[in-house]
Design an enzyme around this catalytic site. Structure first.
Site, mmCIF file in Angstrom:
data_model
loop_
_atom_site.group_PDB
_atom_site.id
_atom_site.type_symbol
_atom_site.label_atom_id
_atom_site.label_comp_id
_atom_site.label_asym_id
_atom_site.label_seq_id
_atom_site.Cartn_x
_atom_site.Cartn_y
_atom_site.Cartn_z
ATOM 1 N N ASN A 9 0.829 -1.331 0.016
ATOM 2 C CA ASN A 9 -0.003 0.068 0.055
ATOM 3 C C ASN A 9 0.808 1.394 0.009
ATOM 4 O O ASN A 9 1.397 1.529 0.884
ATOM 5 C CB ASN A 9 -0.780 -0.291 1.120
ATOM 6 C CG ASN A 9 -2.011 1.297 1.249
ATOM 7 O OD1 ASN A 9 -1.497 2.167 0.803
ATOM 8 N ND2 ASN A 9 -3.065 0.830 2.025
ATOM 9 N N ASP A 68 -0.993 -4.925 11.393
ATOM 10 C CA ASP A 68 -2.196 -5.703 10.999
ATOM 11 C C ASP A 68 -3.150 -4.972 11.975
ATOM 12 O O ASP A 68 -3.172 -4.592 13.041
ATOM 13 C CB ASP A 68 -2.213 -7.110 11.677
ATOM 14 C CG ASP A 68 -3.274 -7.995 10.910
ATOM 15 O OD1 ASP A 68 -3.046 -8.107 9.696
ATOM 16 O OD2 ASP A 68 -4.046 -8.443 11.658
ATOM 17 N N THR A 69 -4.536 -5.012 11.555
ATOM 18 C CA THR A 69 -5.712 -3.835 12.124
ATOM 19 C C THR A 69 -6.757 -4.844 12.311
ATOM 20 O O THR A 69 -7.344 -5.793 11.262
ATOM 21 C CB THR A 69 -5.828 -3.045 11.285
ATOM 22 O OG1 THR A 69 -4.671 -1.888 11.058
ATOM 23 C CG2 THR A 69 -6.942 -1.855 11.898
ATOM 24 N N TYR A 150 -14.165 -0.238 7.317
ATOM 25 C CA TYR A 150 -15.347 0.238 8.248
ATOM 26 C C TYR A 150 -15.488 1.743 8.736
ATOM 27 O O TYR A 150 -16.317 1.842 9.673
ATOM 28 C CB TYR A 150 -15.021 -0.529 9.523
ATOM 29 C CG TYR A 150 -15.110 -2.200 9.500
ATOM 30 C CD1 TYR A 150 -16.446 -2.886 9.247
ATOM 31 C CD2 TYR A 150 -13.996 -2.740 8.977
ATOM 32 C CE1 TYR A 150 -16.501 -4.161 9.025
ATOM 33 C CE2 TYR A 150 -14.152 -4.255 8.894
ATOM 34 C CZ TYR A 150 -15.091 -4.924 9.009
ATOM 35 O OH TYR A 150 -15.360 -6.278 8.642
HETATM 36 P P1 IMP Z 1 -5.294 -4.745 7.337
HETATM 37 O O1 IMP Z 1 -4.627 -5.204 8.506
HETATM 38 O O2 IMP Z 1 -4.895 -3.273 7.370
HETATM 39 O O3 IMP Z 1 -5.146 -5.145 6.193
HETATM 40 O O4 IMP Z 1 -6.851 -4.427 7.763
HETATM 41 C C1 IMP Z 1 -7.778 -5.327 7.858
HETATM 42 C C2 IMP Z 1 -9.260 -5.075 7.787
HETATM 43 O O5 IMP Z 1 -9.609 -3.820 8.709
HETATM 44 C C3 IMP Z 1 -9.258 -4.145 6.496
HETATM 45 O O6 IMP Z 1 -9.782 -4.878 5.453
HETATM 46 C C4 IMP Z 1 -10.125 -3.091 6.701
HETATM 47 O O7 IMP Z 1 -11.662 -3.675 6.403
HETATM 48 C C5 IMP Z 1 -10.323 -2.878 8.314
HETATM 49 N N1 IMP Z 1 -9.662 -1.689 8.369
HETATM 50 C C6 IMP Z 1 -8.125 -1.452 8.766
HETATM 51 N N2 IMP Z 1 -7.739 -0.106 8.919
HETATM 52 C C7 IMP Z 1 -8.835 0.332 9.085
HETATM 53 C C8 IMP Z 1 -9.165 1.924 9.127
HETATM 54 O O8 IMP Z 1 -8.283 2.634 9.319
HETATM 55 N N3 IMP Z 1 -10.395 2.172 9.018
HETATM 56 C C9 IMP Z 1 -11.461 1.320 8.770
HETATM 57 N N4 IMP Z 1 -11.378 0.132 8.559
HETATM 58 C C10 IMP Z 1 -9.976 -0.564 8.512
#
Ligand code: IMP
Length: 190
Positions: A9, A68-69, A150
């Site tokens: 990203n 990771d989120t 979200y």
């Molecule tokens: P990732 O670990 O950054 O890939 O996030 C996992 C999932 O959490 C993503 O596909 C989003 O749906 C959601 N997500 C992550 N960060 C955010 C944010 O800052 N706002 C809203 N949704 C998020």
């Protein structure tokens, strides 16, 4: 010094590059020729972040960090949590995910939730974890055009706008990812 940020990203990469000390040059997964899907099979957000950095260390022998989120909803016992991206299916569709979440909370008064970001860092043979949390509530319908994931249904604590209605600068200041990144930067600046 070059440090791998285990992401493709470019927005995230640029954002974090602007914050780290100038002697650290961030490089992406593409930059190191990593085109495969890194496994994210852990049952926890921490575990997935660690899995990504361990993978890069093992396969490429490089120092790196990864994030990771997940969104944890109280009334759903912490779901979707580590499964946030694929909550409504493998196509990782944000609208479908939000729809499923709002349906799951129909008629529920307790709308409390939190975003959690964990950053794992592999540096000089040691692993560190940094966690950023943003508390808030889930709205009853989507609001706002900004952000991603979200954001349109998440109201950060103390605000009357959703993350999708707030300017990005404000989201970064109070948000989960911004908080975790600040800790990473403090550590790298030591
Ligand atoms: P990732 O670990 O950054 O890939 O996030 C996992 C999932 O959490 C993503 O596909 C989003 O749906 C959601 N997500 C992550 N960060 C955010 C944010 O800052 N706002 C809203 N949704 C998020």
């Amino acid at each position: 010094m070059k440090l791998v940020f285990a992401t493709n990203n470019l927005n995230k990469l640029r954002e974090v590059q602007a914050l780290v000390p100038p002697q650290i040059e961030l490089v992406s997964l593409t930059d190191i020729g990593c085109t495969e899907d890194i496994p994210e099979t852990s049952a926890t957000i921490e575990g997935n972040a660690k899995q990504k950095t361990q993978y890069i260390k093992e396969h490429y022998g490089l120092d790196c960090f990864a994030d990771d989120t997940g969104l944890e909803v109280n009334a759903l016992n912490g779901a979707p949590g580590v499964y946030s991206a694929r909550y409504a299916g493998d196509d990782k569709n944000a609208d479908a995910n939000m729809h499923k979440l709002l349906e799951g909370l129909k008629g529920t008064e307790n709308r409390k939730a939190q975003f959690k970001t964990v950053i794992s860092l592999e540096l000089n043979g040691k692993q560190e974890l940094f966690t950023g949390i943003c508390e808030g509530t889930i709205t009853h319908e989507k609001r706002g055009e900004g952000g991603f994931g979200y954001d349109p249904i998440f109201l950060p604590k103390g605000y009357s706008e959703t993350f999708a209605e707030l300017p990005l600068l404000e989201k970064n200041k109070i948000g989960h990812r911004g908080k975790a990144v600040q800790q990473l930067i403090q550590f790298l600046n030591r």
